[in-house]
Each structure stands twice: as C-alpha cells, then as structure tokens.
Design a protein around this motif. Structure first.
Motif, short mmCIF file in Angstrom:
data_model
loop_
_atom_site.label_atom_id
_atom_site.label_comp_id
_atom_site.label_asym_id
_atom_site.label_seq_id
_atom_site.Cartn_x
_atom_site.Cartn_y
_atom_site.Cartn_z
N GLN A 496 0.83 -1.20 0.00
CA GLN A 496 0.00 0.00 0.00
C GLN A 496 0.87 1.25 0.00
O GLN A 496 1.83 1.37 0.75
CB GLN A 496 -0.90 -0.01 1.24
CG GLN A 496 -1.87 1.14 1.30
CD GLN A 496 -2.92 1.09 0.21
OE1 GLN A 496 -3.37 0.02 -0.15
NE2 GLN A 496 -3.28 2.25 -0.32
N LEU A 497 0.49 2.21 -0.87
CA LEU A 497 1.22 3.46 -0.96
C LEU A 497 0.70 4.46 0.07
O LEU A 497 -0.48 4.43 0.45
CB LEU A 497 1.09 4.06 -2.36
CG LEU A 497 1.72 3.27 -3.51
CD1 LEU A 497 1.36 3.91 -4.83
CD2 LEU A 497 3.23 3.22 -3.34
N PRO A 498 1.54 5.37 0.53
CA PRO A 498 1.07 6.44 1.42
C PRO A 498 0.11 7.36 0.70
O PRO A 498 0.08 7.44 -0.53
CB PRO A 498 2.37 7.16 1.81
CG PRO A 498 3.47 6.22 1.48
CD PRO A 498 2.99 5.40 0.33
N SER A 499 -0.66 8.07 1.44
CA SER A 499 -1.63 9.00 0.86
C SER A 499 -0.92 10.10 0.09
O SER A 499 0.07 10.67 0.56
CB SER A 499 -2.49 9.62 1.98
OG SER A 499 -3.39 10.54 1.45
N GLY A 500 -1.43 10.33 -1.15
CA GLY A 500 -0.84 11.36 -1.99
C GLY A 500 0.28 10.88 -2.88
O GLY A 500 0.77 11.65 -3.71
N ARG A 501 0.71 9.66 -2.71
CA ARG A 501 1.79 9.11 -3.53
C ARG A 501 1.22 8.34 -4.72
O ARG A 501 0.16 7.75 -4.65
CB ARG A 501 2.68 8.19 -2.69
CG ARG A 501 3.40 8.89 -1.54
CD ARG A 501 4.63 9.63 -2.05
NE ARG A 501 5.55 8.73 -2.66
CZ ARG A 501 6.52 8.06 -2.01
NH1 ARG A 501 6.65 8.25 -0.70
NH2 ARG A 501 7.34 7.26 -2.64
N GLU A 502 1.97 8.31 -5.83
CA GLU A 502 1.59 7.58 -7.03
C GLU A 502 2.78 6.78 -7.53
O GLU A 502 3.93 7.13 -7.28
CB GLU A 502 1.10 8.51 -8.14
CG GLU A 502 -0.21 9.21 -7.85
CD GLU A 502 -0.67 10.05 -9.03
OE1 GLU A 502 0.11 10.16 -10.00
OE2 GLU A 502 -1.78 10.60 -8.98
N ARG A 503 2.49 5.73 -8.25
CA ARG A 503 3.53 4.92 -8.84
C ARG A 503 3.03 4.38 -10.19
O ARG A 503 1.88 4.00 -10.32
CB ARG A 503 3.93 3.77 -7.93
CG ARG A 503 5.06 2.90 -8.49
CD ARG A 503 5.42 1.80 -7.53
NE ARG A 503 5.99 2.36 -6.32
CZ ARG A 503 7.28 2.64 -6.17
NH1 ARG A 503 8.13 2.43 -7.17
NH2 ARG A 503 7.73 3.13 -5.05
N ILE A 504 3.90 4.35 -11.19
CA ILE A 504 3.56 3.86 -12.53
C ILE A 504 4.27 2.52 -12.74
O ILE A 504 5.49 2.42 -12.58
CB ILE A 504 3.96 4.86 -13.62
CG1 ILE A 504 3.16 6.15 -13.45
CG2 ILE A 504 3.73 4.27 -15.00
CD1 ILE A 504 3.52 7.23 -14.45
N ILE A 505 3.48 1.51 -13.09
CA ILE A 505 4.01 0.16 -13.29
C ILE A 505 3.75 -0.24 -14.74
O ILE A 505 2.61 -0.12 -15.23
CB ILE A 505 3.34 -0.84 -12.34
CG1 ILE A 505 3.61 -0.45 -10.88
CG2 ILE A 505 3.84 -2.26 -12.60
CD1 ILE A 505 2.93 -1.35 -9.88
N PRO A 506 4.75 -0.73 -15.47
CA PRO A 506 4.53 -1.21 -16.85
C PRO A 506 3.89 -2.60 -16.85
O PRO A 506 4.30 -3.50 -16.11
CB PRO A 506 5.93 -1.23 -17.45
CG PRO A 506 6.83 -1.43 -16.28
CD PRO A 506 6.19 -0.75 -15.11
N ILE A 507 2.90 -2.77 -17.69
CA ILE A 507 2.21 -4.05 -17.88
C ILE A 507 2.48 -4.50 -19.31
O ILE A 507 2.24 -3.74 -20.26
CB ILE A 507 0.70 -3.93 -17.63
CG1 ILE A 507 0.43 -3.29 -16.25
CG2 ILE A 507 0.02 -5.28 -17.74
CD1 ILE A 507 0.94 -4.11 -15.09
N THR A 508 2.95 -5.72 -19.49
CA THR A 508 3.36 -6.18 -20.83
C THR A 508 2.73 -7.53 -21.16
O THR A 508 2.46 -8.35 -20.28
CB THR A 508 4.90 -6.31 -20.92
OG1 THR A 508 5.35 -7.25 -19.94
CG2 THR A 508 5.56 -4.97 -20.70
N SER A 509 2.53 -7.72 -22.46
CA SER A 509 2.10 -9.01 -23.02
C SER A 509 3.02 -9.33 -24.19
O SER A 509 3.40 -8.44 -24.95
CB SER A 509 0.64 -8.96 -23.51
OG SER A 509 -0.25 -8.82 -22.42
N SER A 510 3.37 -10.59 -24.31
CA SER A 510 4.29 -10.98 -25.38
C SER A 510 3.95 -12.38 -25.88
O SER A 510 3.39 -13.20 -25.16
CB SER A 510 5.74 -10.94 -24.90
OG SER A 510 5.94 -11.87 -23.84
#
Length: 543
Positions: A496-510
């Motif tokens: 779980q991220l702290p309030s106000g924080r964001e994170r971008i995760i790459p999702i891939t298919s191959s």
C-alpha cells in the motif's frame, strides 16, 4: 415342374464358365521361340530343359484375383525323379474374401475397343464431338432428365448429403471449372457442403458478348435450387452484391444490386460481362437448403481481348451459426491468426465458439494513451509466426483497492475469457479432439516493488505466451503444426502506498514462436555403398 426348377437353380448356383484359360497363360515367357530359364509354363521348353531347372520362377498362374472361384495352374519340379521333371496341375482356387466377383459378364471390358478412324465421311461428326476445348467420352451418359433416371417409386432421399450435386429445376447448380485444359467447362456440378474455388479461361468476342450466356448474370441465377432433392420446393438465387471492375483493374461496389446488369456492346467495349461469381448457400442441420445468394464481379472487355479469366466460388453455412475462418489447410500459414477455443462444461470436445467472435488467440492491444484501465477490452489477434509484444502503463494511487485492481489487470492481460485450447492445425475442426492442444498456464512471482507500508497483495504485471510448433508431413511441402502452448503470468507484490503518492508500473504481453522441428538428416547417409564396376555397355542403348 420341380425337376426343371431344381436344374435351373443348380445352374444358377454353379460357377460361371472361365473366360481365361490359365493353362495357356505364361507371364515369364519373354523370349520368342526360345526356352526361358526356370519358366515352368514356357511352351518352348522341352523335357530336357525342365530337367535342368532349379526352381519354377512362377509357381502359380491365375486370372483375375478378384474372382470368387477360378482355375489356377500350379507348376513344380520333381527333383527326386531321374532326370528331374516338371509337374503341372490345374486346380480350383476359391477366393476367401466376401467381396469378390462371381461372373465377368461385362463383355465390353474383356477387349479393347477399336478407335474410330477419321475418314472423309465421318470427319465432320468427329470434329463436332472432339473439336471443342472439352468433351465427354460418353456424351449420351449426360442425361439431365432426372425423372427418367429415377422413377417415382425409387428410393429417394429427403435431404441433401455431403458431396451430392445441388439440384436445380432444370439440372444442377453449375460451377464452371477447367477439366482437361484451362478452358471453362459448364458441366461441373456444385456439390453439397463442398467449398470450392475455381478459375478458368473463357473464349469471348466483343461483337457477340450479349449472346454469350456465360457472360450474363442470368446464366447463374435463372434456375431455382431445389430445397431438397426431388422436391417441388424451390429456393431462388438472390443477388447479394455487384462489383464493377474497370479495364485498369479498379473495382467499385454498387450501392444497389436490385437491377440486373446484362452484357452489352458500348463504344467497342463489352460491359457488364461476368468475371466472377461467389455463391453462398445456407442450409439447415437436416440437409435442406433454405437460402442461396450470389455475389458478382462484372467488368469491361476490350475489342482486342480474345479470352478472359473467370473465377467461381461456393461456400456453405448452416443456419444460426457463424462460419469459422481457417488459418491454413492443413498447416498454419504465417501471418494468419492462431485459432483457439475452450471446452464448455459437459462438452466432449472444444467448442467452435471461442474467446472472441473470431475464434482466435488474442493479446493486449496497445493504445495511444498507454493507459491500462482504458485498454481493457482492446485485443489484438496472435498471428502465427509473428513474435509480438504490447503493453500499457498502470498508474497506482493510494485510493486503489488491491484485489479489484488485480482482477482488472488479469482481465486486461488475458481478456474476459481466456481460451483453454489451441488448434494444432489451421483447419482443425471442433469435433476432432486430438487436433486441439491444451494451454499450460504457469504463475511466477517477482520481488516486492514497494516497501513503504505493511499490507501488500499480488498483482499480475505480464503475460508471456510461448507457442512451440514443428514441421509436419513431407519435407517437400511441410505443414506447420502447433504442439505446445504455455501461458505464463508473472505477478509482483505491491504494498500500500502512502496518501498522496503515485507509482507507474509497466504491464506487458508478449508472444514468442519457437520452431522445435528436428533437422532433417541427409538421405545419403542411408545409401548403401556398392563397390563394383559395371560393364561398359550396361546402359545400352541409353546414355
């Protein structure tokens, strides 16, 4: 009287008189007026010759092996006699097979018919019979009077069966095709449930184009189709679409197909000439035709043109079903979709309807925004032989719930209904159980990507599909066959991220295609080595 009746029945039960005298047959008699060595049936051999034989090269001589009963000539050598002598016996041989010929009573099959020699008197007749692009060996056998061939009291079928010609009110549905040469023959009937595509050459003349039946649309739709054989119920052939092709090859689809366009001469051009016909027949599961449609390609023919190429096609579809596109016949063709399906509960074989309406294996389709949540539902077909990769970006905030997010990402990667089977061949049918390869699904966990809070959950971040295929069949024309498919879901631990924080995760298919065919060993390894020297005239008179 009883005695005459019994004699007649006994005569019927007795074997027919033999047509061939096996005692006079000798397949090993090759030399004229000379004795062939070890040929015990050679009439040119004397008793002195037989005494020198070591064996009989042909011990048994028979006529047609398919006869139920026949005479057989048996030859052997009595080596204990002094000198050795030949022994000849004529015995009755019985065929143990239940499928045998009782009597060869078709006299015309016992000799070759002398061909008719052209003379000044019969030349015109022979020219009319054999002078065309195609001809029939027995023109009288093409009797289209179906009522004469099948009397009303004969056994009639109330439905079409596979391969039976599609009947019309006057004869049968024509599907022109090349027979002897590349020229079109209109005597080829369309067979029920047999999808066909043909191309042939048609001789044309611009001056007479309006009188050539094969160039007119009416020639292909003016005869109604019988719903079932020998019935009075008719199905009219409707015009589904009309495409007009110009002299330079440009095609235009007409907005209306209600008006027939007949060939006519205009400015030294023959317009509205039929260049192609595509029939589509709809039938019920009981073999009854309920709808017939034709799509036409019309074109213009210049005055200099002496012949044109016409194309014809026919396809069949059962009502209330969708045609399943094939990806090869039988092996996969590079660039065509990989066919896949799943096995509904209670079905003994993979169903014909699959994860999407096109019956294909699909992966995530990348969008311009690269937003995974917006890409949900966007799929791209997996094309055979093409390694593919796609992906999107997931923006994670503290307000997102882990479990709904994991399920959403799984739907983005696998789709709403991920298939369970893949067709091993491009033309695999649903009922052929052994032609479907199960998809092996694996799950792999990665390390945690966030350590900020205590609570965590697993979310999928990638889907990797490996398709293993091999070359099947002849080395001259190998067919691509899928033998194994593995789908690997990789998950990672997200805290779980702290309030106000964001994170971008790459999702891939191959998707990766791997050829596991064993390399073909050179055939010369199996050739034996012969260390001999041939005579100089061994191949005489050939070089």
């Amino acid at each position: 009287p009883a005695d005459i009746r019994d004699a007649a029945q006994a005569r019927d039960r007795s074997a027919p008189a033999p047509v061939t005298d096996v005692a006079r047959l000798c397949v090993c008699d090759l030399l004229v007026a000379q004795c062939d060595v070890n040929c015990c049936c050679d009439p040119d051999c004397s008793a002195e010759d037989f005494s020198l034989f070591t064996t009989c090269s042909v011990p048994v001589v028979t006529g047609d092996s398919r006869l139920c009963s026949q005479k057989a000539a048996v030859y052997s050598l009595d080596v204990e006699a002094n000198p050795p002598e030949r022994i000849f016996k004529l015995i009755d041989q019985v065929n143990p097979s239940i499928f045998c010929i009782h009597a060869t009573n078709y006299k015309q099959a016992l000799y070759l018919k002398t061909p008719e020699i052209p003379t000044p008197e019969n030349f015109d007749q022979l020219l009319d019979k054999f002078g065309g692009a195609t001809f029939s060996a027995e023109p009288d056998s093409w009797n289209l009077d179906t009522d004469a061939q099948n009397p009303p009291d004969a056994n009639e079928t109330s439905r079409y069966e596979y391969g039976v010609p599609v009947q019309t009110e006057d004869a049968f549905l024509r599907l022109p095709s090349p027979v002897v040469s590349s020229w079109c023959s209109d005597a080829n009937p369309a067979a029920f449930l047999v999808n066909q595509a043909t191309k042939c050459i048609r001789s044309v003349s611009v001056e007479k184009c309006d009188s050539i039946q094969a160039l007119s649309m009416l020639f292909y739709i003016n005869s109604s189709i019988l719903a079932v054989p020998k019935s009075s119920q008719m199905v009219n052939i409707t015009v589904k679409s009309i495409v007009v092709q110009s002299l330079n090859g440009m095609r235009t689809l007409l907005s209306s197909s209600d008006v027939l366009r007949l060939p006519m001469v205009l400015d030294e051009l023959c317009i509205n000439a039929v260049l192609g016909v595509n029939y589509h027949i709809t039938h019920t599961d009981t073999g009854e035709i309920i709808e017939a449609a034709a799509a036409f390609v019309l074109g213009a023919i210049s005055k200099e043109t002496l012949s044109i190429e016409q194309s014809f096609k026919i396809s069949f579809t059962q009502e209330n079903t969708q045609p399943v596109p094939l990806s090869g016949n039988p092996g996969y063709v590079v660039g065509l979709p990989v066919r896949a399906g799943f096995q509904p509960q209670g079905y003994p074989f993979p169903a014909a309807f699959l994860s999407n309406k096109h019956s294909q294996l699909t992966i995530l389709h990348s969008t311009s925004t690269q937003d995974c949540l917006a890409a949900q539902g966007a799929r791209a077909p997996v094309l055979f032989g093409y390694n593919m990769i796609s992906g999107c970006k997931l923006r994670i905030t503290a307000a997102m719930k882990c479990q709904p997010l994991a399920q959403t990402l799984l739907d983005v990667l696998k789709g709403q209904s991920f298939p369970e089977y893949v067709a091993s061949f491009g033309n695999s049918q649903a009922q052929d159980v052994l032609d479907w390869v199960p998809i092996t699904q694996l799950h792999i966990s990665e390390q945690m990507i966030s350590h900020t809070l205590q609570s965590s959950c697993q979310i999928p971040v990638s889907l990797g599909i490996e398709v293993k295929w091999t070359k099947y069949g002849s080395l001259v024309n190998p067919q691509a066959r899928i033998v194994n498919v593995t789908a690997t879901i990789t998950t990672t631990t997200l805290k779980q991220l702290p309030s106000g924080r964001e994170r971008i995760i790459p999702i891939t298919s191959s998707v990766v295609f791997t050829d596991i065919s064993s390399p073909a060993e050179p055939s010369y390894k199996a050739w034996p080595t012969i260390d001999i020297k041939l005579p100089f005239d061994f191949f005489y008179p050939f070089v």
